[in-house]
Design an enzyme around this catalytic site. Structure first.
Site, short mmCIF file in Angstrom:
data_model
loop_
_atom_site.label_atom_id
_atom_site.label_comp_id
_atom_site.label_asym_id
_atom_site.label_seq_id
_atom_site.Cartn_x
_atom_site.Cartn_y
_atom_site.Cartn_z
CE1 TYR A 192 2.69 5.36 -3.09
CE2 TYR A 192 1.38 3.68 -4.18
CZ TYR A 192 2.55 4.06 -3.56
OH TYR A 192 3.57 3.16 -3.41
CB CYS A 205 -9.07 5.23 0.66
SG CYS A 205 -7.41 5.49 1.31
CB THR A 206 -6.70 0.11 2.03
OG1 THR A 206 -5.50 0.81 1.66
CG2 THR A 206 -7.23 -0.70 0.86
CG HIS A 207 -4.64 5.04 4.58
ND1 HIS A 207 -4.16 4.53 3.39
CD2 HIS A 207 -3.54 5.45 5.28
CE1 HIS A 207 -2.83 4.64 3.39
NE2 HIS A 207 -2.43 5.20 4.52
CG ASP A 215 -1.80 1.23 1.33
OD1 ASP A 215 -2.28 1.68 0.28
OD2 ASP A 215 -2.01 1.75 2.45
CB SER A 216 0.13 4.79 -0.64
OG SER A 216 -0.98 4.88 0.24
CB CYS A 220 -3.19 0.89 -2.55
SG CYS A 220 -3.15 2.65 -2.91
CG ASN A 221 -9.65 1.43 -2.88
OD1 ASN A 221 -10.68 0.92 -3.29
ND2 ASN A 221 -9.23 1.25 -1.63
CB THR A 222 -4.73 5.43 -5.11
OG1 THR A 222 -5.56 5.92 -4.06
CG2 THR A 222 -4.29 6.56 -6.01
N1 DGL Z 1 -4.61 3.29 0.91
C1 DGL Z 1 -4.59 4.06 -0.31
C2 DGL Z 1 -5.86 3.77 -1.13
O1 DGL Z 1 -6.51 2.77 -0.89
C3 DGL Z 1 -4.34 5.49 0.04
C4 DGL Z 1 -4.01 6.32 -1.14
C5 DGL Z 1 -3.08 7.45 -0.88
O2 DGL Z 1 -1.95 7.20 -0.48
O3 DGL Z 1 -3.49 8.59 -1.14
O4 DGL Z 1 -6.20 4.47 -2.05
#
Ligand code: DGL
Length: 259
Positions: free
Chosen positions: A42, A183-185, A10-11, A73-75
């Site tokens: 990201y 978003c996984t956060h 993930d980011s 990470c969705n992004t």
């Molecule tokens: N966890 C990332 C997601 O699911 C966060 C993206 C980011 O770093 O902006 O998109």
């Protein structure tokens, strides 16, 4: 090969919400988690930059002998998974906002999506929304600032509460009954969101579905681990170890790695 670990990246620290689902459903699998916190967020970055970061993370996980990679990470998924699948000869599992379940479930015909700019502006997101939610109201909200607050260790802070209140109010105003966490956060925000959202709003995220898909693909490729040795869950971050630690607890090793 089935003894090899599942790689997850993930980011930053958010993908640990996905790691938890995978570890719960597949307790017999070794895992390696990469938190690319030094490059978070990201979300505001362009497609090519996101893809370059995904390539870096993927090559490290392949180098560490992973048998399958979860892009937690969705992004990263919505911008780069096609490229990763075309480039590397290893199965990839991605994560996308759960628009379809929300569209099927809504009674008010209005759903909210909280996600990053990179996810909401991706071609994959537009395609999924057109396909499953063309006849309902979809309130999209960029979660600017949320990932950075989490990455800086300010998850349950007043700043976070204020940000979320501003993002949720327009959704409450149009009477959404489903909120998709894209978003996984964001699963880490659920306690705060429950405090501020009306009770009839269901919060939906894709974590469990990703774990189920991971299991299905491992099974299909004969890659499920059949050895019952001690299972190793290894975490690496290129950011602050102390931000990752409270999210996964004390039972696991976290190493700083410059990647
Ligand atoms: N966890 C990332 C997601 O699911 C966060 C993206 C980011 O770093 O902006 O998109």
């Amino acid at each position: 090969m089935s003894k090899q670990p599942i790689g997850i990246f993930d980011s930053g620290v958010g993908g640990t919400s996905i790691w938890k689902e995978i570890h719960t459903l597949l307790p017999n699998e070794h895992t390696i988690y990469l938190a690319d916190s030094n490059n978070a967020p990201y979300g505001p970055k362009g497609k090519q930059t996101i893809t370059n970061l995904c390539v870096k993370n993927t090559e490290l996980l392949i180098h560490k002998d992973c048998k399958l990679i979860v892009v937690a990470c969705n992004t990263a998924t919505t911008n780069s998974i096609d490229y990763l699948r075309k480039t590397y000869n290893i199965p990839f599992i991605g994560i996308e906002p759960a628009i379809k379940p929300a569209a099927l479930q809504t009674k008010t015909n209005a759903i909210g999506i909280l996600a990053t700019k990179g996810t909401l502006s991706s071609a994959l997101f537009s395609k999924t929304t057109d396909l499953f939610a063309s006849n309902i109201k979809v309130i999209e909200q960029v979660g600017d600032g949320i990932v950075s607050l989490i990455e800086n260790g300010n998850l349950y802070s007043e700043d976070m509460k204020l940000l979320l209140k501003n993002y949720m109010q327009p959704m409450i105003d149009v009477n959404i009954d489903c909120l998709v966490l894209g978003c996984t956060h964001y699963p880490y925000l659920i306690p705060l969101l429950k405090e501020m959202l009306p009770k009839h709003i269901t919060i939906i995220d894709s974590g469990e579905a990703v774990a189920r898909q991971t299991k299905a693909i491992l099974k299909q490729n004969n890659l499920l681990n059949t050895e019952t040795s001690t299972i190793n869950s290894q975490f690496y971050t290129n950011g602050d170890v102390s931000v990752l630690k409270p999210l996964i607890g004390n039972n696991y090793t976290i190493d700083y790695l410059d990647f």
